[in-house]
Design a protein around this motif. Structure first.
Motif, short mmCIF file in Angstrom:
data_model
loop_
_atom_site.label_atom_id
_atom_site.label_comp_id
_atom_site.label_asym_id
_atom_site.label_seq_id
_atom_site.Cartn_x
_atom_site.Cartn_y
_atom_site.Cartn_z
N ARG A 284 -9.25 1.87 -5.73
CA ARG A 284 -8.66 1.49 -7.01
C ARG A 284 -8.89 2.60 -8.04
N ASP B 137 0.82 -1.21 0.00
CA ASP B 137 0.00 0.00 0.00
C ASP B 137 0.86 1.26 0.00
N TYR C 207 3.18 5.77 -5.84
CA TYR C 207 2.88 5.86 -7.27
C TYR C 207 1.76 6.87 -7.52
N GLN D 266 2.08 1.74 -3.61
CA GLN D 266 0.99 2.20 -4.47
C GLN D 266 0.60 3.64 -4.15
N LEU E 61 -3.80 1.47 -10.05
CA LEU E 61 -3.41 1.75 -8.68
C LEU E 61 -4.39 1.08 -7.71
N LYS E 62 -3.86 0.60 -6.59
CA LYS E 62 -4.70 0.01 -5.56
C LYS E 62 -4.08 0.31 -4.20
N VAL E 63 -4.79 1.08 -3.39
CA VAL E 63 -4.37 1.38 -2.01
C VAL E 63 -5.51 0.94 -1.10
#
Length: 214
Positions: free
Chosen positions: A113, A75, A81, A78, A107-109
């Motif tokens: 998404r 996380d 990023y 991401q 992206l996925k935190v």
């Protein structure tokens, strides 16, 4: 911080993340999603992405359950990023967004998404992540815990934290309703004499009481 102290936490969080002093302090201008490291990965700097999660929003550990609120590696990366493109204009000392430094790709935190396909839309993506984190239940508990520890006890009751977090969430991250609930609570009334001012707080109180002009 002072400007948003009695406003919405979501506005404060955005202001902090976009502030040039914060960007410079956490080395965000060095984070380039288009440049490559020797191993081929994007040359990102994780400082701002990490602190956005750990210090400014959800917190590393949930104050009630004690469990991690996010993956300390995936996380954070991401998040870093997602924040690429934020930098500082060295001539004007203001925040600017540079799409040429923007990482492109999914992206996925946590459960957030985004396809993140257009570098020109990077600011909108960043705002989306900030809003998600500001309104996350873990952020509500973390913010509630910070206020309860400051005004009531170093070890506030989980019931108080849950009550304050519920007010915070219901008000859309507005801080005032949470403060009203805190100051009206039995926990606050019983806290007299249990909390002590820090040295800085004593100094500030003395300056206020004496109406000193600095």
């Amino acid at each position: 911080v002072r400007k948003h102290a009695f406003g919405k936490f979501s506005d404060m969080l955005k202001a902090m993340i976009f502030h040039p002093a914060m960007l410079v302090y956490l080395d965000q201008p060095e984070s380039n999603g288009n440049a490559k490291q020797k191993d081929g990965r994007p040359a990102i700097n994780e400082n701002l992405g990490r602190e956005l999660l750990e210090l400014f929003s959800v917190g590393a550990l949930d104050p009630i359950t004690g469990r991690p609120n996010y993956d300390g590696r995936l996380d954070v990366v991401q998040s870093a990023y997602a924040l690429t493109g934020l930098t500082v204009d060295r001539d004007t000392l203001t925040m600017k967004f540079d799409p040429d430094m923007r990482y492109r790709g999914p992206l996925k935190v946590m459960t957030w998404r985004h396809p993140n396909t257009d570098p020109e839309q990077g600011v909108a993506v960043i705002n989306s992540l900030i809003s998600y984190l500001a309104h996350h239940p873990a952020t509500a508990r973390t913010v509630a815990t910070a206020f309860a520890r400051h005004f009531v006890s170093d070890t506030p009751r989980p019931q108080l934290i849950a009550k304050l977090a519920a007010e915070f969430t219901k008000a859309g991250t507005d801080i005032k309703p949470m403060l009203r609930a805190l100051f009206a609570s039995e926990d606050f009334r019983k806290s007299v004499g249990q909390k002590y001012r820090t040295g800085w707080e004593y100094l500030a109180a003395t300056l206020r009481a004496t109406q000193s002009q600095l």
